[in-house]
Design a protein around this motif. Structure first.
Motif, PDB file in Angstrom:
ATOM      1  N   UNK A  64       2.285  11.183   0.503  1.00  0.00           N
ATOM      2  CA  UNK A  64       3.697  10.873   0.308  1.00  0.00           C
ATOM      3  C   UNK A  64       4.431  12.097  -0.234  1.00  0.00           C
ATOM      4  N   UNK A  65       5.655  12.337   0.261  1.00  0.00           N
ATOM      5  CA  UNK A  65       6.427  13.503  -0.141  1.00  0.00           C
ATOM      6  C   UNK A  65       7.672  13.169  -0.944  1.00  0.00           C
ATOM      7  N   UNK A  66       8.316  12.059  -0.644  1.00  0.00           N
ATOM      8  CA  UNK A  66       9.605  11.765  -1.254  1.00  0.00           C
ATOM      9  C   UNK A  66       9.423  11.130  -2.634  1.00  0.00           C
ATOM     10  N   UNK A  67      10.252  11.551  -3.614  1.00  0.00           N
ATOM     11  CA  UNK A  67      10.142  11.042  -4.974  1.00  0.00           C
ATOM     12  C   UNK A  67      10.277   9.522  -5.018  1.00  0.00           C
ATOM     13  N   UNK A  68      11.174   8.978  -4.197  1.00  0.00           N
ATOM     14  CA  UNK A  68      11.376   7.533  -4.200  1.00  0.00           C
ATOM     15  C   UNK A  68      10.180   6.778  -3.629  1.00  0.00           C
ATOM     16  N   UNK A  69       9.202   7.527  -3.129  1.00  0.00           N
ATOM     17  CA  UNK A  69       8.030   6.952  -2.488  1.00  0.00           C
ATOM     18  C   UNK A  69       6.871   6.856  -3.466  1.00  0.00           C
ATOM     19  N   UNK A  70       7.107   7.031  -4.748  1.00  0.00           N
ATOM     20  CA  UNK A  70       6.025   7.161  -5.718  1.00  0.00           C
ATOM     21  C   UNK A  70       5.197   5.890  -5.863  1.00  0.00           C
ATOM     22  N   UNK A  71       5.710   4.769  -5.399  1.00  0.00           N
ATOM     23  CA  UNK A  71       4.990   3.507  -5.566  1.00  0.00           C
ATOM     24  C   UNK A  71       3.806   3.339  -4.641  1.00  0.00           C
ATOM     25  N   UNK A  72       3.697   4.144  -3.610  1.00  0.00           N
ATOM     26  CA  UNK A  72       2.566   3.978  -2.686  1.00  0.00           C
ATOM     27  C   UNK A  72       1.309   4.662  -3.226  1.00  0.00           C
ATOM     28  N   UNK A  73       0.158   4.160  -2.777  1.00  0.00           N
ATOM     29  CA  UNK A  73      -1.118   4.723  -3.180  1.00  0.00           C
ATOM     30  C   UNK A  73      -1.946   5.067  -1.941  1.00  0.00           C
ATOM     31  N   UNK A  74      -2.808   6.067  -2.092  1.00  0.00           N
ATOM     32  CA  UNK A  74      -3.677   6.474  -1.001  1.00  0.00           C
ATOM     33  C   UNK A  74      -5.029   5.797  -1.068  1.00  0.00           C
ATOM     34  N   UNK A  75      -5.583   5.445   0.100  1.00  0.00           N
ATOM     35  CA  UNK A  75      -6.910   4.851   0.171  1.00  0.00           C
ATOM     36  C   UNK A  75      -7.477   5.075   1.567  1.00  0.00           C
ATOM     37  N   UNK A  76      -8.750   4.758   1.740  1.00  0.00           N
ATOM     38  CA  UNK A  76      -9.429   4.926   3.020  1.00  0.00           C
ATOM     39  C   UNK A  76      -9.761   3.550   3.593  1.00  0.00           C
ATOM     40  N   UNK A  77      -9.223   3.246   4.755  1.00  0.00           N
ATOM     41  CA  UNK A  77      -9.564   1.995   5.435  1.00  0.00           C
ATOM     42  C   UNK A  77     -10.852   2.203   6.224  1.00  0.00           C
TER      43      UNK A  77
END
Length: 690
Positions: A608-621
């Motif tokens: 994620x790049x955008x500051x307003x996008x801070x709520x997302x999290x990274x994971x591996x499906x």
């Protein structure tokens, strides 16, 4: 006698086949003869085709009118039509072989015998006359072409009492009286009539002309034809190699010179091919791989038939293409398929699937005989050996002569060669009728020659949906997911004089998403940007997937799932791949800005790049097996998030891809990961204005 099966009939003794009737049996360590042919010239490609035809011999019916290719799977049409496919689709290759060199195949007589029995209403193996929209009409196309270009087939039928009359009634009269789908199928009727016309048989010039005139209404410009009328936007390999361009070029070569209109029609088909070739060259990479996109990619090497058809129709090539370049595209593509050693059944016949047998990606019209539409690739064998296609030295892929990023307005794609793979960004296309996995085949955001698309093997949880290069949204806590299938708006727009793909779509009636797809740049060639502005009328979970990548470790080479990423062996995932469906552990998650990546055959990831996008999290499906077209075990780095009813958010993601390849060391797979692209100024303004 419609749809007669020979199983309960008293059959005359079969004519012994002049070739080996023993089935090929591939054991644990065996590889198909197809993989062992060194490809360099016309003779070697002839040998390659024979390795495809020979294994079919044991599967002919007693009167040779059908081939029951191993595999008992059913399709939307009857079993007889499925077995007619098995006989007539290989005829694409056989007829090209015979057109280039009469008598070049020992078992041609089996096809002649089979055609004679199949069109004979008194035969216990009669094929049955077609009904409206009948699959038999499709198989009339290779039969019509074979009659037009391989005289020994027509002459062989003439030696059989009544065979020509039966053929005229089955091939000409029946198809001319029936309704057909308003698609590329109309070309099949053109070739049924053309095959009879070339041999002085009974045909309908009126029907032939009307069909071509109607097919011309599919033309959209820039050399491209759509696979259907206005309101349908479907420009996949059917528009080029599987049907429309391919058959236009065959027509331009074999149709007669019946006045000025006919000459003008043939030259127009050549002109369209010249123009479209400048676009279609971008669908192949330097290793010979084509970008899997759309339906029917189980026809495999048919994806390259357009290039052989250019030579067959004596098209004057546009710059920067040369016949050495075209020859290289064809031969490298066939060589790549020679490395895909799991495409065969143990009997040596082609299977339904792509790089391995796979019914999840199959369409409901893919019978066991369907994959032999791949024989279109052998149109190059009908090209005289004196043609520059064969006499020119093979040349490498012309990367230095092609733009690294090119927008293609007609198919709605932006093509890119940056980052070590051939990639297309896509918006707007959608299949015009229900199709399994249609959202994955047309609605994904990016398609790559190095990382094939994935289809859902089930419809429960992210593992089954396998959202490679897709944004999924769930309103039930993550059990069921919806993705982009149909766009209400899609276009190539320009920002700062650079192309951007923009689409607007609604996965739910009260959820609107505006998506921007921004191609890579020279500064950050391994990243493209994917941006979503989401306005939601309900609570949602979101999952934004990168490309899928092989989930088998090679360090050590034991095929187990990938371990956490190691800087020692340059392989693994970040964050940790959880091998079951329970991701409720801190090890399974990373921040959105840190993102997620997986490294095996190269590296893919998303952050994620955008500051307003801070709520997302990274994971591996950990995608369910057999969801991907090329790799049977894959994982998908993914950003997950949540948004509430009435909320409006921006998701700005950088999607990473750096494939393995010659000259790329394992330690380089992540060399571009920390070179994060900047968010363009125009995008910052749009985000700030909302």
């Amino acid at each position: 006698m419609d749809n007669v099966s020979p199983d309960n009939k008293t059959m005359p003794p079969p004519t012994p086949s002049p070739t080996n009737t023993k089935a090929l049996l591939l054991g644990y360590t065996d590889t198909h003869p197809f993989s062992h042919v060194p490809l360099s010239d016309r003779s070697s490609v002839q040998t390659l085709l024979r390795t495809l035809l020979d294994p079919l011999t044991p599967f002919f019916s007693p009167l040779r009118s059908r081939i029951r290719v191993p595999g008992a799977t059913a399709v939307r049409f009857d079993q007889t039509a499925s077995e007619i496919e098995g006989l007539l689709r290989p005829l694409w290759g056989l007829s090209c072989l015979l057109a280039g060199e009469p008598g070049a195949y020992d078992n041609t007589q089996s096809w002649i015998d089979g055609i004679a029995a199949g069109v004979d209403p008194s035969s216990p193996e009669f094929w049955g006359y077609p009904r409206d929209n009948d699959q038999r009409m499709v198989e009339m196309c290779p039969l019509g072409f074979a009659l037009a270009v391989a005289p020994e087939i027509w002459e062989g039928l003439k030696e059989r009492p009544g065979a020509v009359g039966n053929l005229e009634r089955w091939l000409g009269n029946s198809i001319n009286e029936k309704n057909m789908p308003n698609t590329n199928w109309l070309w099949f009727r053109v070739f049924a009539n053309l095959g009879l016309k070339k041999n002085g048989g009974r045909f309908s010039q009126e029907r032939l002309d009307k069909d071509i005139e109607h097919l011309d209404t599919f033309y959209r410009g820039d050399g491209w034809s759509n696979d259907g009328p206005e309101g349908v936007w479907q420009m996949d390999y059917y528009s080029s190699s599987f049907a429309i361009h391919f058959l236009q070029l065959l027509y331009a070569r074999i149709a007669g010179e019946d006045g000025e209109r006919e000459r003008g029609r043939k030259e127009e088909f050549r002109r369209r091919a010249r123009e479209c070739a400048r676009d279609l060259v971008h669908y192949y990479d330097a290793e010979g791989r084509a970008i899997p996109f759309g339906r029917s990619v189980g026809y495999r090497f048919a994806m390259v038939s357009f290039w052989g058809a250019l030579a067959y129709a004596d098209v004057e090539l546009p710059e920067p293409l040369t016949w050495g370049v075209v020859k290289g595209i064809v031969l490298r593509h066939l060589r790549w398929w020679q490395t895909q050693r799991d495409i065969w059944s143990p009997a040596g016949t082609l299977t339904v699937g792509y790089s391995y047998p796979n019914m999840y990606m199959a369409e409901n019209y893919n019978s066991p005989g369907s994959p032999y539409w791949a024989c279109l690739a052998f149109i190059c064998l009908a090209v005289p050996e004196t043609h520059p296609f064969w006499t020119s030295p093979e040349e490498p892929y012309p990367l230095s002569s092609l733009p690294p990023v090119k927008p293609l307005p007609q198919p709605g794609h932006i093509m890119s060669y940056l980052g070590g793979h051939c990639m297309l960004l896509s918006s707007g296309q959608a299949c015009s009728y229900p199709m399994k996995g249609t959202h994955a085949k047309y609605g994904a955001f990016a398609y790559s020659s190095a990382y094939a698309y994935s289809v859902p093997p089930g419809l429960f949880t992210l593992e089954q949906y396998a959202l490679a290069s897709q944004l999924g949204l769930s309103d039930d806590g993550g059990e069921y997911w919806k993705t982009r299938r149909v766009s209400e708006y899609a276009a190539i727009e320009y920002r700062d004089d650079k192309p951007v793909l923009v689409s607007v779509w609604k996965p739910f009636p009260d959820v609107e998403i505006k998506t921007y797809l921004i191609p890579p740049t020279e500064a950050t060639p391994n990243y493209h940007l994917r941006v979503h502005h989401i306005t939601s009328g309900r609570d949602l979970m979101t999952a934004d997937g990168s490309f899928a990548i092989s989930n088998e470790r090679t360090q050590p080479p034991d095929g187990r799932y990938l371990d956490p990423y190691s800087t020692t062996n340059h392989e693994g995932t970040f964050p940790k791949l959880i091998g079951n469906y329970d991701n409720d552990t801190p090890e399974a998650w990373a921040s959105g800005s840190d993102g997620a990546y997986a490294v095996s055959k190269g590296a893919v990831g998303i952050r994620a790049l955008e500051e307003k996008d801070a709520g997302r999290r990274g994971m591996i499906v950990n995608a369910d097996p057999n969801s991907n077209l090329v790799e049977s075990r894959t994982c998908i780095p993914t950003l997950q998030g949540k948004l509430g009813k009435g909320q409006s958010v921006w998701y700005v993601s950088a999607v990473y891809a750096k494939p393995s390849g010659e000259g790329v060391g394992r330690e380089e797979y992540l060399s571009g990961w920390d070179k994060v692209p900047e968010v363009p100024g125009w995008l910052k303004e749009e985000v700030g204005a909302r």
